[in-house]
Scaffold this motif. Structure first.
Motif, mmCIF file in Angstrom:
data_model
loop_
_atom_site.group_PDB
_atom_site.id
_atom_site.type_symbol
_atom_site.label_atom_id
_atom_site.label_comp_id
_atom_site.label_asym_id
_atom_site.label_seq_id
_atom_site.Cartn_x
_atom_site.Cartn_y
_atom_site.Cartn_z
ATOM 1 N N SER A 1 -8.104 1.418 2.379
ATOM 2 C CA SER A 1 -7.008 1.911 3.208
ATOM 3 C C SER A 1 -7.033 1.202 4.555
ATOM 4 O O SER A 1 -7.997 0.526 4.897
ATOM 5 C CB SER A 1 -7.126 3.425 3.422
ATOM 6 N N PHE A 2 -5.946 1.400 5.296
ATOM 7 C CA PHE A 2 -5.935 0.926 6.676
ATOM 8 C C PHE A 2 -5.067 1.831 7.528
ATOM 9 O O PHE A 2 -4.210 2.559 7.028
ATOM 10 C CB PHE A 2 -5.517 -0.545 6.787
ATOM 11 N N PHE A 3 -5.346 1.805 8.817
ATOM 12 C CA PHE A 3 -4.618 2.611 9.796
ATOM 13 C C PHE A 3 -4.279 1.707 10.971
ATOM 14 O O PHE A 3 -5.118 0.927 11.420
ATOM 15 C CB PHE A 3 -5.480 3.785 10.273
ATOM 16 N N LEU B 1 3.367 6.235 17.397
ATOM 17 C CA LEU B 1 3.653 5.027 16.636
ATOM 18 C C LEU B 1 2.396 4.635 15.866
ATOM 19 O O LEU B 1 1.523 3.908 16.355
ATOM 20 C CB LEU B 1 4.090 3.907 17.586
ATOM 21 N N VAL B 2 2.282 5.176 14.648
ATOM 22 C CA VAL B 2 1.101 4.979 13.811
ATOM 23 C C VAL B 2 1.533 4.702 12.372
ATOM 24 O O VAL B 2 2.656 5.014 11.977
ATOM 25 C CB VAL B 2 0.146 6.192 13.839
ATOM 26 N N GLY B 3 0.626 4.147 11.592
ATOM 27 C CA GLY B 3 0.847 3.947 10.164
ATOM 28 C C GLY B 3 -0.465 4.060 9.419
ATOM 29 O O GLY B 3 -1.466 3.466 9.824
ATOM 30 N N ALA B 4 -0.469 4.839 8.351
ATOM 31 C CA ALA B 4 -1.665 5.042 7.527
ATOM 32 C C ALA B 4 -1.307 4.667 6.088
ATOM 33 O O ALA B 4 -0.288 5.129 5.561
ATOM 34 C CB ALA B 4 -2.121 6.496 7.604
ATOM 35 N N TRP B 5 -2.154 3.842 5.462
ATOM 36 C CA TRP B 5 -1.818 3.266 4.163
ATOM 37 C C TRP B 5 -3.034 3.250 3.241
ATOM 38 O O TRP B 5 -4.129 2.934 3.662
ATOM 39 C CB TRP B 5 -1.310 1.841 4.361
ATOM 40 N N TYR C 1 0.872 -1.174 0.000
ATOM 41 C CA TYR C 1 0.000 0.000 0.000
ATOM 42 C C TYR C 1 0.913 1.228 0.000
ATOM 43 O O TYR C 1 2.072 1.143 0.400
ATOM 44 C CB TYR C 1 -0.860 0.038 1.267
ATOM 45 N N ALA C 2 0.380 2.367 -0.442
ATOM 46 C CA ALA C 2 1.149 3.619 -0.425
ATOM 47 C C ALA C 2 0.918 4.329 0.904
ATOM 48 O O ALA C 2 -0.205 4.320 1.421
ATOM 49 C CB ALA C 2 0.699 4.517 -1.574
ATOM 50 N N PRO C 3 1.961 4.936 1.459
ATOM 51 C CA PRO C 3 1.767 5.666 2.716
ATOM 52 C C PRO C 3 0.768 6.813 2.532
ATOM 53 O O PRO C 3 0.781 7.504 1.517
ATOM 54 C CB PRO C 3 3.149 6.224 3.040
ATOM 55 N N ALA C 4 -0.095 6.990 3.505
ATOM 56 C CA ALA C 4 -1.026 8.126 3.535
ATOM 57 C C ALA C 4 -0.446 9.096 4.562
ATOM 58 O O ALA C 4 -0.428 8.806 5.756
ATOM 59 C CB ALA C 4 -2.423 7.671 3.935
ATOM 60 N N ILE C 5 0.045 10.205 4.093
ATOM 61 C CA ILE C 5 0.768 11.137 4.959
ATOM 62 C C ILE C 5 -0.061 12.400 5.159
ATOM 63 O O ILE C 5 -0.512 13.012 4.186
ATOM 64 C CB ILE C 5 2.137 11.473 4.343
ATOM 65 N N THR D 1 -1.201 16.266 5.759
ATOM 66 C CA THR D 1 -0.665 17.533 5.273
ATOM 67 C C THR D 1 -0.067 18.346 6.414
ATOM 68 O O THR D 1 0.799 19.173 6.190
ATOM 69 C CB THR D 1 -1.763 18.366 4.569
ATOM 70 N N ILE D 2 -0.526 18.098 7.628
ATOM 71 C CA ILE D 2 -0.025 18.801 8.822
ATOM 72 C C ILE D 2 0.935 17.872 9.552
ATOM 73 O O ILE D 2 0.666 16.673 9.692
ATOM 74 C CB ILE D 2 -1.189 19.174 9.762
ATOM 75 N N ALA D 3 2.050 18.414 10.024
ATOM 76 C CA ALA D 3 2.995 17.616 10.821
ATOM 77 C C ALA D 3 2.528 17.643 12.275
ATOM 78 O O ALA D 3 2.670 18.643 12.970
ATOM 79 C CB ALA D 3 4.398 18.188 10.693
ATOM 80 N N PHE D 4 1.950 16.549 12.729
ATOM 81 C CA PHE D 4 1.460 16.444 14.102
ATOM 82 C C PHE D 4 2.606 16.006 15.012
ATOM 83 O O PHE D 4 3.229 14.966 14.762
ATOM 84 C CB PHE D 4 0.308 15.439 14.191
ATOM 85 N N GLN D 5 2.871 16.767 16.062
ATOM 86 C CA GLN D 5 3.981 16.473 16.962
ATOM 87 C C GLN D 5 3.713 15.268 17.853
ATOM 88 O O GLN D 5 4.637 14.556 18.213
ATOM 89 C CB GLN D 5 4.288 17.704 17.827
ATOM 90 N N GLN D 6 2.468 15.022 18.215
ATOM 91 C CA GLN D 6 2.125 13.930 19.126
ATOM 92 C C GLN D 6 1.426 12.769 18.434
ATOM 93 O O GLN D 6 0.780 11.963 19.080
ATOM 94 C CB GLN D 6 1.234 14.465 20.263
ATOM 95 N N GLY D 7 1.544 12.678 17.116
ATOM 96 C CA GLY D 7 0.896 11.604 16.380
ATOM 97 C C GLY D 7 -0.417 12.044 15.759
ATOM 98 O O GLY D 7 -0.859 13.180 15.950
ATOM 99 N N TYR D 8 -1.029 11.165 15.010
ATOM 100 C CA TYR D 8 -2.254 11.490 14.284
ATOM 101 C C TYR D 8 -3.116 10.249 14.134
ATOM 102 O O TYR D 8 -2.670 9.127 14.373
ATOM 103 C CB TYR D 8 -1.932 12.078 12.909
ATOM 104 N N GLN D 9 -4.357 10.477 13.726
ATOM 105 C CA GLN D 9 -5.321 9.414 13.469
ATOM 106 C C GLN D 9 -6.336 9.940 12.466
ATOM 107 O O GLN D 9 -6.454 11.155 12.282
ATOM 108 C CB GLN D 9 -6.045 9.015 14.754
ATOM 109 N N PRO D 10 -7.086 9.051 11.808
ATOM 110 C CA PRO D 10 -8.170 9.543 10.951
ATOM 111 C C PRO D 10 -9.204 10.283 11.798
ATOM 112 O O PRO D 10 -9.433 9.925 12.960
ATOM 113 C CB PRO D 10 -8.778 8.265 10.366
ATOM 114 N N GLU D 11 -9.795 11.302 11.250
ATOM 115 C CA GLU D 11 -10.827 12.065 11.954
ATOM 116 C C GLU D 11 -11.904 11.069 12.400
ATOM 117 O O GLU D 11 -12.379 10.263 11.597
ATOM 118 C CB GLU D 11 -11.385 13.128 11.000
#
Length: 154
Positions: free
Chosen positions: A109-111, A144-148, A50-54, A56-66
């Motif tokens: 996709s997956f997260f 420690l996350v991954g979005a694809w 899968y391609a990384p889903a990155i 647009t904002i650089a989150f300092q404490q990590g991120y998740q789908p809305e």
């Protein structure tokens, strides 16, 4: 002669009824799996197809789908263990998640996020029926996350 007349009438009535009732509509075709362009990624020796889903904002404490988006698009979840060492164990959990999501209908996709509970090392895998857009992420207190996103077939 009576049998021949009866046969002709049966054929005529059958043909008339065939014209009077429309044919069954074709069965709907399954929706294509949402996808994007990109190349598979090798992380800690594991190939993620899968391609990384990155974001647009650089989150300092990590991120998740809305969360509202995620709730509306989730098609499956699973918890995988994360063997030590943590970095390669998390890569392995993402690797396993892609295969889990490949078996979900229309998973685009997956997260994966690291989700230790009760002292156990684990990760939460979530599969979605759409691709993760770069602007669809919000802050999360987990780095420690991954979005694809699913890669379109060539």
């Amino acid at each position: 002669m009576g049998i021949m007349l009866r046969t002709l009438l049966t054929v005529a009535v059958s043909a008339t009824l065939g014209l009077a009732y429309p044919a069954e509509p074709p069965a709907p075709t399954p929706a294509a799996t949402p996808c994007t362009t990109g190349d598979p990624v090798v992380t800690a020796g594991y190939t993620i197809n899968y391609a990384p889903a990155i974001p647009t904002i650089a989150f300092q404490q990590g991120y998740q789908p809305e969360p509202a988006w995620a709730d509306g698009h989730v098609v499956g979840t699973y918890t995988f263990g994360v063997p030590q060492p943590l970095e390669s164990g998390f890569a392995y959990a993402q690797f396993k998640c892609q295969y889990y999501c490949n078996n979900m209908p229309s998973a685009g996709s997956f997260f994966v996020n690291y989700a230790p509970t009760d002292g156990n090392l684990g990760s939460l895998c979530s599969c979605y029926d759409n691709i993760l857009e770069p602007e669809s992420f919000v802050s999360m207190n987990q780095t420690l996350v991954g979005a694809w996103n699913h890669i379109c077939a060539a």
